[in-house]
Design a protein around this motif. Structure first.
Motif, PDB file in Angstrom:
ATOM      1  N   TYR A  14       0.949  -1.133   0.166  1.00 25.96           N
ATOM      2  CA  TYR A  14       0.126   0.125  -0.155  1.00 25.96           C
ATOM      3  C   TYR A  14       0.453   1.265  -0.135  1.00 25.96           C
ATOM      4  O   TYR A  14       0.269   2.510  -1.012  1.00 25.96           O
ATOM      5  N   LEU A  15       2.352   1.176   0.882  1.00 25.69           N
ATOM      6  CA  LEU A  15       3.383   2.761   0.694  1.00 25.69           C
ATOM      7  C   LEU A  15       4.210   2.427  -0.002  1.00 25.69           C
ATOM      8  O   LEU A  15       4.834   3.450  -0.154  1.00 25.69           O
ATOM      9  N   GLY A  16       3.886   0.912  -0.948  1.00 22.06           N
ATOM     10  CA  GLY A  16       5.633   0.959  -1.268  1.00 22.06           C
ATOM     11  C   GLY A  16       6.692   0.670  -1.139  1.00 22.06           C
ATOM     12  O   GLY A  16       7.817   1.960  -1.526  1.00 22.06           O
ATOM     13  N   ILE A  17       6.931   0.178  -0.140  1.00 20.15           N
ATOM     14  CA  ILE A  17       7.583  -0.156   1.073  1.00 20.15           C
ATOM     15  C   ILE A  17       8.066  -1.291   1.079  1.00 20.15           C
ATOM     16  O   ILE A  17       7.600  -2.180   1.002  1.00 20.15           O
ATOM     17  N   LYS A  18       9.526  -1.905   0.864  1.00 22.03           N
ATOM     18  CA  LYS A  18       9.874  -3.251   1.451  1.00 22.03           C
ATOM     19  C   LYS A  18       9.484  -3.321   2.953  1.00 22.03           C
ATOM     20  O   LYS A  18       8.718  -2.640   4.087  1.00 22.03           O
ATOM     21  N   ARG A  19       9.251  -5.120   3.521  1.00 20.22           N
ATOM     22  CA  ARG A  19       8.593  -4.926   4.262  1.00 20.22           C
ATOM     23  C   ARG A  19      10.153  -5.099   5.645  1.00 20.22           C
ATOM     24  O   ARG A  19       8.656  -4.647   6.556  1.00 20.22           O
ATOM     25  N   ASP A  20      10.940  -4.395   5.682  1.00 20.14           N
ATOM     26  CA  ASP A  20      11.670  -4.216   5.607  1.00 20.14           C
ATOM     27  C   ASP A  20      12.004  -2.823   6.518  1.00 20.14           C
ATOM     28  O   ASP A  20      12.410  -2.570   7.811  1.00 20.14           O
ATOM     29  N   THR A  21      11.580  -2.288   5.381  1.00 15.97           N
ATOM     30  CA  THR A  21      11.294  -1.014   6.067  1.00 15.97           C
ATOM     31  C   THR A  21      10.113  -0.956   7.038  1.00 15.97           C
ATOM     32  O   THR A  21       9.862   0.201   7.740  1.00 15.97           O
ATOM     33  N   ILE A  26       8.634   0.794  12.453  1.00 17.73           N
ATOM     34  CA  ILE A  26       7.357   0.672  13.236  1.00 17.73           C
ATOM     35  C   ILE A  26       8.212   0.913  14.413  1.00 17.73           C
ATOM     36  O   ILE A  26       8.247   1.079  15.488  1.00 17.73           O
ATOM     37  N   SER A  27       9.545   0.442  14.458  1.00 17.34           N
ATOM     38  CA  SER A  27      10.380   0.108  15.923  1.00 17.34           C
ATOM     39  C   SER A  27      11.745   1.739  15.725  1.00 17.34           C
ATOM     40  O   SER A  27      11.499   1.995  16.577  1.00 17.34           O
ATOM     41  N   GLU A  28      11.212   2.688  14.926  1.00 14.09           N
ATOM     42  CA  GLU A  28      12.272   4.183  14.599  1.00 14.09           C
ATOM     43  C   GLU A  28      11.825   4.931  14.667  1.00 14.09           C
ATOM     44  O   GLU A  28      11.929   5.629  15.058  1.00 14.09           O
ATOM     45  N   LYS A  29       9.893   4.588  14.113  1.00 14.70           N
ATOM     46  CA  LYS A  29       9.820   5.792  13.303  1.00 14.70           C
ATOM     47  C   LYS A  29       8.037   5.337  14.406  1.00 14.70           C
ATOM     48  O   LYS A  29       7.190   7.406  14.380  1.00 14.70           O
ATOM     49  N   GLY A  30       7.548   4.745  15.008  1.00 12.87           N
ATOM     50  CA  GLY A  30       6.157   4.811  15.645  1.00 12.87           C
ATOM     51  C   GLY A  30       5.158   4.820  14.813  1.00 12.87           C
ATOM     52  O   GLY A  30       4.328   5.333  15.472  1.00 12.87           O
ATOM     53  N   MET A  31       5.304   3.783  14.060  1.00  9.84           N
ATOM     54  CA  MET A  31       4.662   3.926  12.856  1.00  9.84           C
ATOM     55  C   MET A  31       3.165   2.706  13.603  1.00  9.84           C
ATOM     56  O   MET A  31       3.477   1.920  14.406  1.00  9.84           O
ATOM     57  N   PRO A  32       2.006   3.388  13.612  1.00  8.40           N
ATOM     58  CA  PRO A  32       0.996   2.733  14.062  1.00  8.40           C
ATOM     59  C   PRO A  32       0.602   1.231  13.606  1.00  8.40           C
ATOM     60  O   PRO A  32       0.805   1.254  12.475  1.00  8.40           O
ATOM     61  N   ASP A  45      -6.184   3.447   7.854  1.00  9.03           N
ATOM     62  CA  ASP A  45      -6.949   5.205   8.847  1.00  9.03           C
ATOM     63  C   ASP A  45      -5.642   5.992   9.355  1.00  9.03           C
ATOM     64  O   ASP A  45      -5.290   6.289   8.926  1.00  9.03           O
ATOM     65  N   GLU A  46      -5.282   4.655  10.093  1.00 11.02           N
ATOM     66  CA  GLU A  46      -3.583   5.198  11.852  1.00 11.02           C
ATOM     67  C   GLU A  46      -2.476   5.307  10.668  1.00 11.02           C
ATOM     68  O   GLU A  46      -2.115   6.355  11.258  1.00 11.02           O
ATOM     69  N   VAL A  47      -1.961   4.553   9.697  1.00  6.85           N
ATOM     70  CA  VAL A  47      -1.227   4.567   8.949  1.00  6.85           C
ATOM     71  C   VAL A  47      -1.614   5.944   8.140  1.00  6.85           C
ATOM     72  O   VAL A  47      -0.635   6.255   7.730  1.00  6.85           O
ATOM     73  N   ASP A  48      -2.447   6.233   7.858  1.00  5.31           N
ATOM     74  CA  ASP A  48      -2.461   7.739   6.636  1.00  5.31           C
ATOM     75  C   ASP A  48      -3.004   8.331   7.274  1.00  5.31           C
ATOM     76  O   ASP A  48      -2.024   9.793   7.146  1.00  5.31           O
ATOM     77  N   GLN A  49      -2.811   8.759   8.454  1.00  5.32           N
ATOM     78  CA  GLN A  49      -3.556   9.955   9.156  1.00  5.32           C
ATOM     79  C   GLN A  49      -1.731  10.092   9.913  1.00  5.32           C
ATOM     80  O   GLN A  49      -1.408  10.991   9.493  1.00  5.32           O
ATOM     81  N   TRP A  50      -1.076   8.739  10.216  1.00  7.57           N
ATOM     82  CA  TRP A  50       0.905   8.900  10.530  1.00  7.57           C
ATOM     83  C   TRP A  50       1.657   9.914   9.364  1.00  7.57           C
ATOM     84  O   TRP A  50       2.267  10.639  10.085  1.00  7.57           O
ATOM     85  N   VAL A  51       1.088   9.070   8.299  1.00  2.86           N
ATOM     86  CA  VAL A  51       1.907   9.479   7.066  1.00  2.86           C
ATOM     87  C   VAL A  51       1.506  10.986   7.536  1.00  2.86           C
ATOM     88  O   VAL A  51       2.260  12.070   6.396  1.00  2.86           O
ATOM     89  N   ARG A  52       0.109  11.694   7.348  1.00  2.00           N
ATOM     90  CA  ARG A  52       0.163  12.842   7.117  1.00  2.00           C
ATOM     91  C   ARG A  52      -0.070  13.448   7.508  1.00  2.00           C
ATOM     92  O   ARG A  52       0.704  14.577   7.652  1.00  2.00           O
ATOM     93  N   THR A  53       0.018  13.447   8.778  1.00  2.00           N
ATOM     94  CA  THR A  53       1.321  14.393   9.768  1.00  2.00           C
ATOM     95  C   THR A  53       2.597  14.017  10.076  1.00  2.00           C
ATOM     96  O   THR A  53       3.709  14.953  11.261  1.00  2.00           O
TER      97      THR A  53
END
Length: 67
Positions: A14-21, A26-32, A45-53
């Motif tokens: 969905y985000l266009g990133i690799k699973r390692d990212t 999750i661990s370094e940037k607090g991804m929900p 919707d939680e991830v969308d909001q996290w990206v928007r902010t």
């Protein structure tokens, strides 16, 4: 409207990133993310909001900025 939990692979696609990212964010940037047993699950919707902010924004390494 579909409101199901997404897997690591699905949120990565969905985000266009690799699973390692995904794991790194999750661990370094607090991804929900929510741990269900041994698996990480995500609400889009939680991830969308996290990206928007700015949660996924690149951070500048101040130690190498002037080099």
């Amino acid at each position: 409207m579909e409101d199901r939990w997404l897997s690591v692979d699905e949120i990565g696609d969905y985000l266009g990133i690799k699973r390692d990212t995904v794991y790194k964010w999750i661990s370094e940037k607090g991804m929900p993310a929510h741990k269900v047993g041994r698996l990480w699950k995500f609400k889009k919707d939680e991830v969308d909001q996290w990206v928007r902010t700015g949660g996924a924004a690149q951070q500048i390494d101040k130690s190498t900025e002037d080099k």
